[in-house]
Each structure stands twice: as structure tokens, then as C-alpha cells.
Design a protein around this motif. Structure first.
Motif, PDB file in Angstrom:
ATOM      1  N   ALA A 242      -4.642  13.496   3.897  1.00 48.79           N
ATOM      2  CA  ALA A 242      -4.233  12.482   2.923  1.00 48.79           C
ATOM      3  C   ALA A 242      -2.705  12.401   2.846  1.00 48.79           C
ATOM      4  CB  ALA A 242      -4.818  12.803   1.548  1.00 48.79           C
ATOM      5  N   CYS A 243      -2.047  13.553   2.867  1.00 51.10           N
ATOM      6  CA  CYS A 243      -0.579  13.575   2.841  1.00 51.10           C
ATOM      7  C   CYS A 243      -0.011  12.940   4.106  1.00 51.10           C
ATOM      8  CB  CYS A 243      -0.069  15.006   2.690  1.00 51.10           C
ATOM      9  SG  CYS A 243      -0.395  15.739   1.066  1.00 51.10           S
ATOM     10  N   TYR A 244      -0.646  13.219   5.239  1.00 53.36           N
ATOM     11  CA  TYR A 244      -0.223  12.596   6.504  1.00 53.36           C
ATOM     12  C   TYR A 244      -0.253  11.074   6.366  1.00 53.36           C
ATOM     13  CZ  TYR A 244      -0.350  11.051  11.369  1.00 53.36           C
ATOM     14  OH  TYR A 244      -0.086  10.412  12.552  1.00 53.36           O
ATOM     15  N   ASN A 245      -1.323  10.559   5.769  1.00 50.29           N
ATOM     16  CA  ASN A 245      -1.458   9.108   5.612  1.00 50.29           C
ATOM     17  C   ASN A 245      -0.400   8.531   4.683  1.00 50.29           C
ATOM     18  OD1 ASN A 245      -3.746   9.207   7.234  1.00 50.29           O
ATOM     19  ND2 ASN A 245      -5.156   9.336   5.493  1.00 50.29           N
ATOM     20  N   LEU A 246       0.018   9.295   3.691  1.00 48.30           N
ATOM     21  CA  LEU A 246       0.969   8.804   2.699  1.00 48.30           C
ATOM     22  C   LEU A 246       2.424   8.907   3.157  1.00 48.30           C
ATOM     23  CD1 LEU A 246      -0.895  10.362  -0.331  1.00 48.30           C
ATOM     24  CD2 LEU A 246      -0.384   7.916  -0.114  1.00 48.30           C
TER      25      LEU A 246
ATOM     26  N   ASP B 140       0.861  -1.188   0.000  1.00 49.46           N
ATOM     27  CA  ASP B 140       0.000   0.000   0.000  1.00 49.46           C
ATOM     28  C   ASP B 140       0.901   1.243   0.000  1.00 49.46           C
ATOM     29  OD1 ASP B 140      -1.681   2.160   0.889  1.00 49.46           O
ATOM     30  OD2 ASP B 140      -3.098   0.687   1.653  1.00 49.46           O
ATOM     31  N   ALA B 141       0.513   2.274  -0.751  1.00 49.84           N
ATOM     32  CA  ALA B 141       1.348   3.477  -0.835  1.00 49.84           C
ATOM     33  C   ALA B 141       1.349   4.279   0.456  1.00 49.84           C
ATOM     34  CB  ALA B 141       0.858   4.361  -1.987  1.00 49.84           C
ATOM     35  N   ARG B 142       0.354   4.066   1.316  1.00 45.93           N
ATOM     36  CA  ARG B 142       0.287   4.857   2.552  1.00 45.93           C
ATOM     37  C   ARG B 142       1.444   4.522   3.471  1.00 45.93           C
ATOM     38  NH1 ARG B 142      -5.877   3.422   3.947  1.00 45.93           N
ATOM     39  NH2 ARG B 142      -4.983   1.436   3.294  1.00 45.93           N
ATOM     40  N   GLY B 143       2.031   5.558   4.045  1.00 48.45           N
ATOM     41  CA  GLY B 143       3.139   5.374   4.966  1.00 48.45           C
ATOM     42  C   GLY B 143       4.462   5.060   4.303  1.00 48.45           C
ATOM     43  N   LYS B 144       4.586   5.367   3.011  1.00 48.99           N
ATOM     44  CA  LYS B 144       5.793   4.948   2.277  1.00 48.99           C
ATOM     45  C   LYS B 144       6.689   6.096   1.824  1.00 48.99           C
ATOM     46  CE  LYS B 144       4.650   0.586   2.332  1.00 48.99           C
ATOM     47  NZ  LYS B 144       3.319   0.687   2.924  1.00 48.99           N
TER      48      LYS B 144
END
Length: 669
Positions: free
Chosen positions: A511-515, A467-471
Motif C-alpha cells: 500500500a505504501c509503494y502505491n502511495l 488520486d492520492a496514489r503516487g503522490k
């Protein structure tokens, strides 16, 4: 660089050749552009260039001497600079003058002058938009001259034969605004002469990509050990005949079919695209593009040229507009990404932030590989095989862009290919709807790309999911905002911050925080309302709880004018780790935040440049040594210096970037 006590009026410029103030008319600006072109691109020394030269000739009707003023001439090297020593002429007109004008058009201004000069066989005519080259040749009887359209004329030390070969050793590196004018001239030709008003932009891009593909083939040839021969070339007179135009069109179309199948370019295209221009149109544009090396052009030159035609083509709707390049550069420089940094722009538009990141890292790579080189000699290495290969691998692995607009996705991919092949990770997706986007195919591509990036970077801590989140280590973005931009309730409800606001710019923060990775950084453009309005206090509280504030830069209202009027700021944030949050809960947070106000951004409300002024309001001139590299016909490079007096843009952002780095070092600002 030193300031000079020369007073010029607001509507004046200083001639790069004479250092004298001149009224900044359309014609004068064109003259400056031609002088720089002859100097940097064609290699003629400034000492051998002159302006506003009167040539004397005998009027065949009256037998009396007549004079004609030529705007720019080039004299033979080491000559006495008499009329018989002139070897090139440039008839430079106002933008309103057409090439068939009876008094200042090509025939009167250029052909007559060439006929009067014994030792000058080449000249050009321009009004800033149109550019025509002529060669003077004796007619069959030796009593008169023929004037032939040619696609270019020889530079310093070159002959017409040198530039009329497919294996010509080098293309010119575009100087000043040459590439912008070539792109615009080509786009206008398609729009006005080919009956393709709806897809002129894409047709031009196909030809630009053929040129890029052909230049990049030299790297493939290095890998395979083959000798590189250009395929994208146009003979000096080839566009003048049906047979020649047919041959050019076939070469270009063959290149286009090849590039659509080749790995670097194949996923930029759907596969069913076609060059649909006439043979004449293809030959005209190919001859314009063939003169220049796109790989050797700087990212600013290519980026500005590209944005010029993109901005005139793709509609600026739904909050879409270009972030000015000086703002993009400041944001990238302040966060300072490197070759290990995985970067995302979740609202990437045509890719301006991603291209700037790529260029920022390119400079770092070049400096590492060539530590003994500086300035222009280092810049000459930006497109060596070794640098390009590292840049390509970095872009392929670590640069990502998401955009909701499929046309902008395609435009961004093409922009990235021009900058260094970083197109593979540009996806058509609504970042606010990730990972629930309606297109499973695009989601699967993102997963595969993230998985590959994690493996290549040995990113073990994050390798539990694709998943792209947190990457992402860094995010640079200017999200869509404004009253016209609506987010569907079903999407907005996914976000905690939607309790307080459904504005897209607010939801993009979350959303940026999640990514971002924990500890990851972001630079985001936000309207000032988020940072100051009482009703957005809960949003600010959430930001303070989840991010460390690194810096805040208030922008002048001119920032996005004349595209859109909005008061905005740049916010630089770092995502807190769980440990950071725990410490913050147990103790009162106390840390320094860098804050600045950019009162001047180098332009006024209409987008016109503004320059540094003295206390009396007069524009200040600086003496600058401009270094540039020329390449002769043997492909030997030489560093040259041109001393000129320049105005400097009144832009606070470079000073703010320097102050930020002093702040980080704990130095006094």
C-alpha cells in the motif's frame, strides 16, 4: 560536556541544586522538579534557592523554640540568606501524602511555616500530583493571618498585581515535567470530581483547545492590526468564589463557541460538542492551564504531555500503540524531510510521526529566517508569526495522515493543532482499502486536498489525477501488526503480496509503494519475521524488486515494551522508478546498504530509563551547561546558563543517525 568521576547507585540521582547524590524517592524527584520549576519558569536564580532549610519559630503553646524543615526555599536576591530573607517556600512531599494529612499536609507543612516567616507571603505545597499555592495576609485585626488559595504565585521581580491581570504580559514556558503534571492533574480532577469518567479526556481537550485558540488569536490580531487581549485567563483568587467561577466558566465557554466556528479549529469538531463541566471544574482546570504558554512549549513537552493522557484513555487494541518518541525522531531525522516534502502516515494513530515531521521542518524554517541565532535563542523564534505562518502553510499543503479509528483521527487532528495547525489533512480511512473506502465524503475530501496540494506545489508531473496514489515524497509509519489484526479477504485480495501473506504489515508495504511517488522514500516499522522467516522470502524478493534498500536498523526487544513485546526493525526504502527496474533487470544490482543494531534504546523492559555506565557498571555523570531563557514582567528575555550534572540515556539511536549521515557522505563510520 564532560564525564565526571562521581559514583552513584542505581537508585540515586544527583541534585540539580547541590550536585550531591540523593536517593531517588518519590519526594526527592518532586523536589528536583520544583527546583527546576522555580529556576526556569519563575526566574529565581539557583544561587538564591536552597533545600532542606530549618526555620525556627516560637511554639505559641509552650513558648519554646521549635524547628521545621522546609524542603525548598527562595531567598531575596543579594541577601545574607538568613531566615528573614526567605521570600518563597515550597513544602514538597511524597506522592502518598494527601493535602489534608495531619502531619505533612497543607496546614501543618505550609501554613505554619508561612506564619513563622516575617517576610514570606507566598508558598506552595505539592506531592507531585496535587499543587496548592497559598498567600499569607494579615487578618482584619492584625493579630493573626489568613491563608488564601491562589492559582499561582509571583515569579522573580513580580508582584501579585503583576500576575492578577487579564493583560499579563506573558505566560510561563513550561519546564521539565510541569505540563505533563498539569494535564494529568486536570484529567484526574475531571475523572474524580466531575462524574465524567467516560469523557474526561475529551472535556480536558476542549479546555486545552480553548487555551490554544486564545493564544493563536495573537497571530490573527497581527494580520488584522487589532490589539491582542487574552480571553483565557483566571484571576489569582477568582476560582475561590461562586461569582468568580461563574465568570471564568462564561469566558471559557464563549471561547469554545467561537473556536468551533473558526477555520483552524472548525473541522476538528463536529459542532455539537459542549463543555459540560461544572463552573468549579472549569475554573480549576482553567487556572491550571492559564499559567503556561502552550505555543512556546517545545514539541517534546507538548507531545509527551498529550500522549500521557491519550495513552491512558484510548484503548490500545487492534495493534494500536505509541511508537516511542526516540524511534520516531530517528526515522524522521534519517530521511530528513523539508518544506517541499509531501508526507503521509497511512496508520497515523494520534499523529506522532506527523508532529515530529512538522517540528523537524519548523526548525529548518526558523534557521532559514534567523540564520544568526543558535540554541535557545533560535528556539525562542520557533513560534514567531513568520515561522508559524510558514509551518501552517507547509502542514496544510503537505502533511497527511490516514487512520481507521475515528477517535484516533480526532486525537491526531488535535495533536497536530497543538504542534502547528497541521490538522486539515487527517482522514478517517482504511489505507488498505484506498481508494475504495466506503465513505465517499471522506474520499472526496482527500481528492480535493490532494488537488490543492498539487496546485500549490506546482507538482506538474503528478497533476494528471487527484488520486492520492503516487503522490507522496515520504511515508513514515508503524502499521498495525500481530496475530489479532485481521484484514478482510475482499481487501487483502487487492494486493499482489496477499498471495504470500495476508498479514496487515505485509499488505501495508505494498500500500505504501502505491502511495509513494517513483523515487519516493519510506521509513517503516516491521516485525523481524518479515525480514527473516523462510516463508516470507517471496515478500522480501518483491521488496528488493520494487525498492532500493537504503537502511535497516534492528531494534532491541525493549523497543515497544511494556506496551507490547515484539522484535522489530526499522526499514528505510526508496521506490524504484521504471528506469531503475530496467537497469536492475539488465545488470546485477550492487549497492551499499546501511545496517545497524540498536542494542540499547534508553529503557528497560518495564519502560524504566537506563543510563550510560562505565566499565565497572556505575552510571556515568556528565557536566552539562543547560541554557534557558527567562522572561521578566516587561517581556524582556535573557539567556541564562545552569551548570548541572546529568545522567545520559543509554540510547544507540542518536549515534545510528549520525553514522547514517556519515555513510551517505562516504565517510568512515
Amino acid at each position: 560536556m564532560a564525564a565526571e568521576e562521581i559514583i552513584i547507585e542505581d537508585n540515586q540521582l544527583v541534585c540539580v541544586l547541590t550536585d550531591k547524590p540523593k536517593k531517588a524517592t518519590s519526594q526527592e524527584k518532586n523536589i528536583q522538579s520544583i527546583i527546576l520549576m522555580l529556576n526556569e519558569e519563575y526566574g529565581f536564580e539557583m544561587k538564591n534557592i536552597a533545600r532542606d532549610v530549618n526555620i525556627v519559630f516560637v511554639d505559641p503553646d509552650t513558648g519554646k523554640n521549635k524547628k521545621q524543615k522546609i524542603e525548598v526555599v527562595v531567598y531575596k536576591e543579594d541577601s545574607e540568606q538568613n531566615q528573614e530573607d526567605i521570600i518563597r517556600i515550597a513544602a514538597v512531599q511524597d506522592e502518598k501524602i494527601k493535602e489534608n494529612d495531619k502531619k505533612k499536609g497543607v496546614t501543618i507543612a505550609l501554613e505554619n511555616a508561612l506564619a513563622a516567616l516575617d517576610n514570606c507571603d507566598f508558598g506552595l505545597w505539592t506531592n507531585g500530583n496535587d499543587l496548592k499555592y497559598l498567600q499569607k495576609e494579615d487578618d482584619d485585626f492584625g493579630f493573626d493571618f489568613n491563608f488564601t488559595d491562589i492559582s499561582d504565585f509571583p515569579g522573580n521581580g513580580e508582584t501579585i498585581e503583576d500576575i492578577d491581570r487579564a493583560d499579563r504580559s506573558h505566560s510561563r514556558k513550561p519546564a521539565n515535567d510541569s505540563l505533563i503534571k498539569v494535564f494529568k492533574r486536570s484529567h484526574d480532577y475531571i475523572y474524580g470530581n466531575e462524574g465524567r469518567k467516560k469523557d474526561a479526556f475529551w472535556q480536558l481537550l476542549y479546555l486545552i483547545f480553548c487555551k490554544l485558540y486564545d493564544e493563536k488569536r495573537r497571530f490573527k490580531c497581527i494580520e488584522t492590526g487589532e490589539s491582542y487581549r487574552k480571553k483565557f485567563w483566571v484571576g489569582i483568587k477568582e476560582k475561590n468564589t461562586e461569582e468568580g467561577r461563574r465568570a471564568v466558566a462564561k469566558r471559557i465557554k464563549d471561547i469554545f463557541e467561537d473556536l468551533k466556528k473558526e477555520g483552524t479549529f472548525s473541522d476538528v469538531f463536529d459542532g455539537n460538542e459542549a463543555i459540560a463541566l461544572t463552573d468549579k471544574g472549569i475554573a480549576f482546570i482553567a487556572s491550571e492551564l492559564a499559567k503556561y504558554s502552550f505555543l512556546d512549549a517545545t514539541v517534546d513537552v507538548k507531545g509527551l504531555a498529550y500522549e500521557t493522557i491519550v495513552s491512558n484513555t484510548l484503548k490500545q487494541e487492534a495493534g494500536q500503540f505509541f511508537t516511542p518518541r526516540n524511534i520516531v525522531r530517528a526515522m524522521v531525522e534519517m530521511l530528513n524531510p523539508n518544506e517541499k516534502t509531501r508526507v503521509l502516515d497511512p496508520a497515523c494513530g494520534s499523529g506522532g510521526f506527523l508532529v515530529m515531521v512538522l517540528e523537524h521542518v519548523r526548525k529548518q524554517i526558523a534557521k532559514e529566517l534567523y540564520p544568526d541565532l543558535e540554541d535557545v535563542l533560535l528556539a525562542e523564534k520557533f513560534n514567531t508569526y513568520e515561522v508559524n505562518e510558514r509551518v501552517r502553510q507547509y502542514a496544510e499543503t503537505n502533511i497527511y495522515g490516514f487512520d481507521f479509528d475515528p477517535d484516533l483521527k480526532k486525537a491526531a487532528r488535535m495533536n497536530m493543532v497543538m504542534a502547528g495547525d497541521g490538522h486539515a489533512n487527517i482522514f478517517h480511512i482504511n489505507s488498505l482499502d484506498y481508494p475504495d473506502w466506503e465513505d465517499p465524503n471522506e474520499l472526496n475530501k482527500i481528492k480535493a486536498s490532494i488537488k490543492q496540494s498539487l496546485e500549490r506545489m506546482a507538482d506538474i508531473d503528478n497533476n494528471y489525477t487527484d488520486d492520492a496514489r503516487g503522490k507522496f515524497d515520504m511515508i513514515f509509519t508503524n502499521p498495525p501488526f500481530g496475530a489479532k489484526v485481521k484484514v478482510e479477504k475482499e481487501i487483502a485480495d487487492k494486493y499482489y503480496l496477499s498471495k504470500h501473506s495476508d498479514a496487515p504489515e505485509v499488505l501495508f508495504i505494498e500500500a505504501c509503494y502505491n502511495l509513494l511517488k517513483p523515487g519516493g522514500k519510506m521509513a517503516i516499522v516491521l516485525p523481524d519475521g518479515i525480514l527473516g522467516n523462510p516463508n516470507t522470502l517471496p515478500v522480501r524478493e518483491w521488496v528488493l524488486e520494487n525498492f532500493k534498500i537504503l537502511a535497516s536498523v534492528d531494534l532491541a526487544v525493549e523497543a515497544f515494551l511494556p506496551q507490547v513485546g515484539v522484535q522489530a526493525s526499522l526499514l528505510f526504502l526508496q521506490k524504484k522508478t521504471d528506469n531503475d527496474k530496467n537497469i536492475a533487470r539488465e545488470t546485477d544490482e550492487d549497492y551499499d546498504v546501511f545496517m545497524a543494531i540498536a542494542e540499547k534504546l534508553g529503557k528497560d523492559r518495564r519502560g524504566n530509563p537506563i543510563y550510560l555506565r562505565d566499565e565497572d557498571g556505575a552510571e556515568i555523570l556528565f557536566t552539562v551547561d543547560t541554557k534557558y531563557v527567562t522572561t521578566n514582567k516587561n517581556n524582556d528575555k535573557e539567556v541564562k546558563i545552569r551548570r548541572e550534572k546529568q545522567k545520559m540515556l543509554d540510547d544507540d539511536l542518536p549515534k545510528i543517525v549520525n553514522a547514517y549521515f556519515k555513510f551517505l557522505k562516504g565517510e568512515k563510520i
